[in-house]
Design an enzyme around this catalytic site. Structure first.
Site, PDB file in Angstrom:
ATOM      1  N   HIS A 203      71.197  30.390 -66.385  1.00 48.70           N
ATOM      2  CA  HIS A 203      72.491  29.910 -66.982  1.00 48.70           C
ATOM      3  C   HIS A 203      72.337  30.210 -68.342  1.00 48.70           C
ATOM      4  O   HIS A 203      71.149  30.395 -69.097  1.00 48.70           O
ATOM      5  CB  HIS A 203      72.737  28.790 -66.590  1.00 48.70           C
ATOM      6  CG  HIS A 203      71.930  27.619 -67.168  1.00 48.70           C
ATOM      7  ND1 HIS A 203      70.621  27.432 -66.582  1.00 48.70           N
ATOM      8  CD2 HIS A 203      71.913  26.952 -68.120  1.00 48.70           C
ATOM      9  CE1 HIS A 203      70.007  26.331 -67.347  1.00 48.70           C
ATOM     10  NE2 HIS A 203      70.882  26.075 -68.457  1.00 48.70           N
TER      11      HIS A 203
ATOM     12  N   ASP B 265      73.772  28.051 -71.737  1.00 44.68           N
ATOM     13  CA  ASP B 265      74.238  26.648 -71.984  1.00 44.68           C
ATOM     14  C   ASP B 265      75.736  26.520 -72.356  1.00 44.68           C
ATOM     15  O   ASP B 265      75.980  27.210 -73.247  1.00 44.68           O
ATOM     16  CB  ASP B 265      73.286  25.981 -73.166  1.00 44.68           C
ATOM     17  CG  ASP B 265      71.956  25.696 -72.677  1.00 44.68           C
ATOM     18  OD1 ASP B 265      71.547  25.466 -71.586  1.00 44.68           O
ATOM     19  OD2 ASP B 265      71.069  25.572 -73.381  1.00 44.68           O
TER      20      ASP B 265
ATOM     21  N   HIS C 153      68.164  31.149 -69.208  1.00 46.64           N
ATOM     22  CA  HIS C 153      67.184  30.487 -68.924  1.00 46.64           C
ATOM     23  C   HIS C 153      67.080  29.815 -67.540  1.00 46.64           C
ATOM     24  O   HIS C 153      68.258  29.635 -67.013  1.00 46.64           O
ATOM     25  CB  HIS C 153      66.583  29.476 -70.201  1.00 46.64           C
ATOM     26  CG  HIS C 153      67.543  28.500 -70.308  1.00 46.64           C
ATOM     27  ND1 HIS C 153      68.739  28.652 -71.244  1.00 46.64           N
ATOM     28  CD2 HIS C 153      67.664  27.151 -70.003  1.00 46.64           C
ATOM     29  CE1 HIS C 153      69.345  27.524 -71.249  1.00 46.64           C
ATOM     30  NE2 HIS C 153      68.773  26.689 -70.648  1.00 46.64           N
TER      31      HIS C 153
ATOM     32  N   ARG D 268      66.729  17.418 -76.102  1.00 48.19           N
ATOM     33  CA  ARG D 268      67.071  18.705 -76.749  1.00 48.19           C
ATOM     34  C   ARG D 268      68.510  18.469 -77.618  1.00 48.19           C
ATOM     35  O   ARG D 268      69.232  17.469 -77.571  1.00 48.19           O
ATOM     36  CB  ARG D 268      67.584  19.537 -75.495  1.00 48.19           C
ATOM     37  CG  ARG D 268      68.102  20.965 -75.795  1.00 48.19           C
ATOM     38  CD  ARG D 268      68.567  21.614 -74.527  1.00 48.19           C
ATOM     39  NE  ARG D 268      70.142  21.420 -74.436  1.00 48.19           N
ATOM     40  CZ  ARG D 268      70.691  21.796 -73.532  1.00 48.19           C
ATOM     41  NH1 ARG D 268      70.267  22.143 -72.349  1.00 48.19           N
ATOM     42  NH2 ARG D 268      71.967  21.758 -73.902  1.00 48.19           N
TER      43      ARG D 268
END
Length: 279
Positions: free
Chosen positions: A103, A105, A252, A267
């Site tokens: 995918h 983000d 990723h 994150r």
């Protein structure tokens, strides 16, 4: 002469990934360091740092050097005082983890993030939990010419409900933000000018210009193409490692091969702009 004077850059593969050393991200970085880190990110698409002990404020400060910080539209607020921080965590009871399919983000946003910076502090003691990254430049460039001609100029829908639908079982949909957007199937990178494939299993639902069965077939072909190993690199986490990826030209996938073990990271995500295609 090396283009890098304040950092050291070691490539992981010919097409994607590099490890950066010679810099302490807990300190305010100089303008030259910023420019060199940014150049490394543009050249290698995902860059990795080892042995970086960061506080939440230091983590956010590093992210803000690259732009305004993004707040995820529907992720749990595990740290209410820090809405910019997305917690990435699994423990002994986890049955699945976020990001197990390839995918990009939050591609469902009208202006998807420019990039993400993940700081991992706890990793499984015996290995596992690696993250795979793939170059969408390479994915686009290795398509056959007839396929490139077919998809250039097409657009596709990206829906957050596809990626985060499992949360609907635990939350009232009326209280959730589930953005949906239409983006080019091939996007032009706003900095490098290179073209990148921009559909992903996590969020993409349909190509506008094709009827449903044709759209499904073309998307499945592109997804399988994206998964080609030669487009990828694999990062093995250690405590206090950081991965910083360009969300506009990569995908990723998190590997969940450590069930029963703990993994914890935080994150920050940098805001981006609306994807566009320029022939």
């Amino acid at each position: 002469m090396s283009r890098y004077q304040t950092i050291e850059v070691t490539k992981l593969t010919p097409v994607i990934g590099a490890e950066i050393s010679g810099i302490d991200l807990s300190r305010e970085i100089s303008e030259q360091q910023f420019e060199e880190v940014h150049a490394a990110l543009m050249a290698h698409l995902v860059i990795f740092f080892r042995d970086q002990e960061l506080t939440i404020e230091q983590h956010k400060a590093f992210g803000r050097r690259f732009g305004e910080l993004h707040v995820h539209p529907n992720a749990p607020q595990d740290l209410p005082d820090h809405p910019e921080i997305l917690v990435v965590a699994a423990d002994e009871n986890s049955k699945h983890v976020a990001g197990e399919v390839w995918h990009t983000d939050v591609s469902s946003d009208a202006e998807p993030p420019m990039g993400s910076i993940l700081h991992m502090s706890v990793v499984p003691p015996d290995g596992g939990g690696d993250t795979m990254f793939a170059s969408m430049y390479e994915a686009y460039e290795q398509l056959s010419e007839p396929v490139r001609q077919m998809i250039e100029g097409m657009t596709a829908f990206h829906d957050s409900a596809k990626a985060h639908g499992y949360r609907l079982k635990q939350n009232d949909r009326a209280n959730m933000t589930l953005p949906s957007s239409e983006h080019p199937v091939v996007r032009t990178h706003p900095v490098t000018g290179r073209k990148a494939l921009y559909v992903n299993r996590g969020f993409t639902t349909r190509i506008r210009q094709l009827p449903g069965p044709d759209s499904d077939a073309v998307l499945e072909m592109l997804y399988r193409h994206i998964e080609t190993p030669e487009f990828q690199c694999r990062f093995r986490w250690r405590p206090n490692s950081i991965a910083f990826w360009d969300n506009r030209a990569t995908q990723h996938r998190a590997l969940f091969d450590y069930q029963g073990e703990r993994r914890y990271g935080q994150r920050v995500t940098v805001c981006g702009d609306r994807p566009y295609y320029r022939a």
